[in-house]
Design an enzyme around this catalytic site. Structure first.
Site, PDB file in Angstrom:
ATOM      1  N   HIS A  99       6.526  -0.107   6.333  1.00 14.61           N
ATOM      2  CA  HIS A  99       5.085  -0.153   6.965  1.00 14.61           C
ATOM      3  C   HIS A  99       5.118  -1.116   8.258  1.00 14.61           C
ATOM      4  CE1 HIS A  99       3.162   0.961   2.784  1.00 14.61           C
ATOM      5  NE2 HIS A  99       4.015   1.744   3.013  1.00 14.61           N
ATOM      6  N   GLU A 156      -5.594   8.992   5.902  1.00 17.35           N
ATOM      7  CA  GLU A 156      -6.875   8.989   6.462  1.00 17.35           C
ATOM      8  C   GLU A 156      -6.496   9.029   8.130  1.00 17.35           C
ATOM      9  OE1 GLU A 156      -8.175   5.054   5.644  1.00 17.35           O
ATOM     10  OE2 GLU A 156      -8.555   5.522   3.524  1.00 17.35           O
TER      11      GLU A 156
END
Ligand code: HEC
Length: 485
Positions: free
Chosen positions: A264, A358
């Site tokens: 990440h 998203e």
């Protein structure tokens, strides 16, 4: 399954029933899950529930096709014991969760056998599900994929100058230019970086005034020794291109703090119309600590001037404890950012947890909710929140269920594909296609899946002439999307 996991499973089933209903109302993403061509692998009943479990618990990271997963450079061993160990205790530093709490011994053993069957079958599947022609019909255009570069490992980022030269970086730490005559030169003078886990040399961005100042920005994973252990963060430098060398490197951004986590990182760079630089940074796997805390860099979209100074109108400049470069927060792992050609707003694509990918319009000072609100659930099947929206936090413009693992993005501008004008192109790492998010009145109203099977898509970019390019992995290649009459 234990009692606890039964409850978990029930929640899971409930969620999987409810979420698509919510989603279908606003977008068409739910239709993806009905696409049979992306599912059937080996017969589901061969190894207990292994095929099903793989799809539910492993596909989010390893791809829908177990067959695609096994086709890899095995690191932790292929023997029964070694695969069992990888699954049971995980490889947590690398981002592989432990499953011994979620599964019984039999279930893990079934998964091991399922994976080993895949290893045996590997040769049968080679070449399957690949794009077979370099000319592809879409709803609006017939597109020829012209190979610009081939034989790379993982191309991660690319950009173009006005003359049409292509600047691209590979995760492993190479920076090259493909000249318009087809020759490829490699660029030296790179910063100290490390290709590790999900990080490496991830992004290249030319200064808006590159033709004059020859300035190039790089985004990368920076290592640092802390008490004998290597730690990492995401950093940004710029330098001036002189010949084939980047000179006068200046570091303008370092996403404190360093950590041993290897996932990440984010991470993309993009200049807006006013010459301000946006930087997306992932939560580094610390969702409880980072995304909601304005004193921390990870889990944010940042904005700075081209020299690294802070724009006077950044949303948190008057907050005494906040990191002043923060533009929006509550993000998980945004690996795509692009500026809308007309509104000038910045849109991101981000990897959610399983079932929560998203697209957001990142408005200044706004909170995008991670991890307090999300459509997704944990990779090991546990839920971390039952909220999909919270008062005061912004909702995504689009949610993908199942997750497509969205990567680089680009808005279509120019005159090469008039019917795609202002649509957002999003690469899918998981399903090996380009998603065309059709936008009307600043809303994603529909989606078209382009070039299915072309490969794990890492980036999509548009050059100054208005041509789109896609970068795929394994084998790494960059293709130009040429509409044919
Ligand atoms: C959150 C993402 C994630 C999920 C979910 C996940 N894995 Fe992994 N897995 C990883 C990562 C990252 C690695 C390490 C890859 C590396 O270091 O190259 C890994 C490694 C492995 C390995 C070792 C491969 C090797 O090279 O030796 C096995 C086996 C494995 N995973 C099986 C599974 C199975 C089975 C599931 C589902 C029950 C699963 N994984 C779910 C991320 C994940």
């Amino acid at each position: 399954m234990s009692h606890k996991s039964n409850v978990m499973l029930r929640n899971l089933i409930l969620l999987s029933l409810i979420i698509p209903m919510i989603i279908t109302c606003s977008t068409k993403s739910a239709t993806l899950s009905k696409d049979k061509s992306t599912t059937n692998d080996l017969a589901s009943n061969d190894f207990g529930k292994a095929a099903e479990n793989y799809k539910k618990f492993c596909a989010g990271c390893h791809g829908e096709k177990m067959q695609a997963f096994v086709d890899r450079k095995w690191k932790y061993g292929k023997s029964t014991e070694e695969i069992y160990k990888s699954i049971a205790v995980g490889i947590t530093d690398a981002g592989m969760p432990a499953y011994e709490a979620a599964f019984s011994k039999e279930e893990i053993t079934d998964l091991v056998q399922f994976i080993q069957k895949g290893l045996e079958n590997q040769s049968l599947f080679e070449g399957a599900q690949k794009l077979t022609s370099s000319t592809v019909k879409t709803n609006d255009y017939t597109i020829r994929l012209d190979t610009m570069v081939y034989g790379l490992e993982i191309p991660w980022g690319m950009d173009f100058d006005k003359a049409g030269n292509m600047y691209f970086v590979e995760k492993k730490g190479t920076f090259s230019i493909r000249k318009t005559d087809g020759s490829i030169v490699s660029i030296t003078g790179l910063p100290n970086l490390k290709s590790v886990g999900q990080g490496g040399l991830m992004e290249v961005e030319l200064h808006p005034n590159f033709e004059v100042n020859k300035r190039i920005y790089l985004g990368f994973t920076k290592p640092k020794d802390i008490n004998g252990t290597e730690n990492y963060t995401t950093a940004v430098v710029y330098g001036t291109l002189v010949g084939n060398k980047l000179t006068d490197l200046k570091e303008i951004f370092e996403a404190a703090e360093y950590s041993t986590s290897r996932h990440h990182f984010g991470h993309r760079l993009e200049f807006d119309k006013n010459g301000l630089l946006f930087i997306s940074i992932g939560d580094r796997g610390k969702e409880k600590e980072n995304p909601q805390d304005l004193t921390k860099y990870p889990g944010k979209i940042h904005r700075m001037n081209d020299d690294g100074s802070i724009p006077a109108d950044n949303p948190f400049v008057n907050n005494p404890t906040a990191v002043k470069s923060i533009y929006s927060y509550g993000h998980r792992n945004p690996q795509g950012i692009s500026i809308h050609p007309e509104t000038g707003q910045i849109w991101d694509s981000e990897h959610g947890p399983r079932g929560g990918d998203e697209v957001n319009i990142c408005l200044p000072g706004k909170n995008f909710g991670w991890p307090l609100a999300s459509y997704g659930i944990n990779y090991n099947g546990t839920t971390f929140t039952d909220k999909t929206e919270i008062e005061g936090m912004l909702n995504p413009e689009k949610v993908w269920i199942p997750s497509i693992a969205p990567s680089g993005t680009a808005f279509v501008r120019g005159d090469k594909y008039p019917k795609w004008k202002n649509d957002l192109m999003v690469g899918s790492l998981r399903f090996n296609y380009l998603s065309r998010c059709i936008i009307k009145d600043n809303k994603v109203v529909d989606e078209e899946l382009l070039f299915k099977g072309v490969g794990r898509m890492r980036d999509v970019q548009i050059d100054k002439q208005g041509f789109l390019y896609i970068a795929v992995e394994n084998p790494g290649a960059i293709y130009k999307l040429v509409p044919v009459k």
